[in-house]
Design a protein around this motif. Sequence first.
Motif, short mmCIF file in Angstrom:
data_model
loop_
_atom_site.label_atom_id
_atom_site.label_comp_id
_atom_site.label_asym_id
_atom_site.label_seq_id
_atom_site.Cartn_x
_atom_site.Cartn_y
_atom_site.Cartn_z
N UNK B 1 0.84 -1.20 0.00
CA UNK B 1 0.00 0.00 0.00
C UNK B 1 0.88 1.25 0.00
N UNK B 2 0.60 2.19 -0.89
CA UNK B 2 1.34 3.45 -0.88
C UNK B 2 0.67 4.43 0.08
N UNK B 3 1.47 5.16 0.82
CA UNK B 3 0.95 6.14 1.78
C UNK B 3 1.40 7.52 1.35
N UNK B 4 0.63 8.56 1.68
CA UNK B 4 -0.69 8.52 2.32
C UNK B 4 -1.80 8.17 1.33
N UNK B 5 -2.74 7.38 1.80
CA UNK B 5 -3.94 7.05 1.05
C UNK B 5 -5.07 6.78 2.04
N UNK B 6 -6.30 6.90 1.58
CA UNK B 6 -7.43 6.64 2.48
C UNK B 6 -7.59 5.13 2.64
N UNK B 7 -7.61 4.68 3.88
CA UNK B 7 -7.66 3.26 4.20
C UNK B 7 -8.97 2.95 4.91
N UNK B 8 -9.69 1.95 4.39
CA UNK B 8 -10.86 1.42 5.11
C UNK B 8 -10.38 0.15 5.78
N UNK B 9 -10.10 0.21 7.08
CA UNK B 9 -9.39 -0.90 7.73
C UNK B 9 -10.04 -2.26 7.52
N UNK B 10 -11.37 -2.30 7.60
CA UNK B 10 -12.06 -3.59 7.50
C UNK B 10 -11.76 -4.34 6.21
N UNK B 11 -11.42 -3.60 5.15
CA UNK B 11 -11.15 -4.25 3.86
C UNK B 11 -9.81 -4.99 3.87
N UNK B 12 -8.99 -4.72 4.88
CA UNK B 12 -7.65 -5.32 4.91
C UNK B 12 -7.52 -6.40 5.98
N UNK B 13 -8.59 -6.65 6.72
CA UNK B 13 -8.52 -7.64 7.80
C UNK B 13 -8.27 -9.04 7.24
N UNK B 14 -7.48 -9.80 7.97
CA UNK B 14 -7.20 -11.20 7.63
C UNK B 14 -7.85 -12.06 8.71
N UNK B 15 -8.77 -12.90 8.28
CA UNK B 15 -9.49 -13.76 9.22
C UNK B 15 -9.00 -15.19 9.06
N UNK B 16 -8.68 -15.86 10.17
CA UNK B 16 -8.21 -17.24 10.11
C UNK B 16 -9.07 -18.12 11.01
N UNK B 17 -9.34 -19.32 10.51
CA UNK B 17 -10.21 -20.23 11.27
C UNK B 17 -9.52 -20.73 12.54
#
Lengths: 110, 110
Positions: B1-17
């Motif tokens: 990801x290049x900064x600064x940029x607008x980040x919607x954190x939820x879109x980057x979450x990693x979920x593991x079982x």
Amino acid sequence: MEHPTVIRPGEHAVWQADKMGKATLFSSPRVLVGLNAFEPGQEHALHAHAGMDKVYHVLEGEGLFLLEGRELPMQAGELLVAPDGVPHGVRNTGPGRLLALAVLAPAPGR
Amino acid sequence: MEHPTVIRPGEHAVWQADKMGKATLFSSPRVLVGLNAFEPGQEHALHAHAGMDKVYHVLEGEGLFLLEGRELPMQAGELLVAPDGVPHGVRNTGPGRLLALAVLAPAPGR
């Protein structure tokens, strides 16, 4: 405030009629966790921090992230990182209050 | 990801079982901005960081902040700072997913 404790950021915001209000939630040599509170129309002009990274997290409202040559729409829930030396600011262009968490690492002025 | 940029954190979450998922939004020697994602029942056991302050900000869900001898209920919008050396953890005791922003200053392991 004693840490660690559960913090509801909105309860600590400082609102000022004449300019952006600032509040500090935590500070150490390593990090400053603060709040920037903008009444409609208020802004924090473009500025930069030498040797520090800044993280904004929008908690309430909407507005613009100001960058050199760019203005990025922002709204509650969004985050922006201004790395060391990158000029940045915020303007409340929305109809209501704008509250942003502002994290600086390391903390300034120590 | 290049900064600064607008980040919607939820879109980057990693979920593991099988365990808490981690994602990094930004990292420098000064600060690590990450996401800790907990499926129901998952936890990050009590741990401490020498020489680092940790900021948790709950983005989604509910659960417990774990501290030595204390467990503090937490929910979306709340924040906790674990200063240098203070053991801390998180447990998702809620019915849904729990997502927390985790900021470490300075960044670990560099």
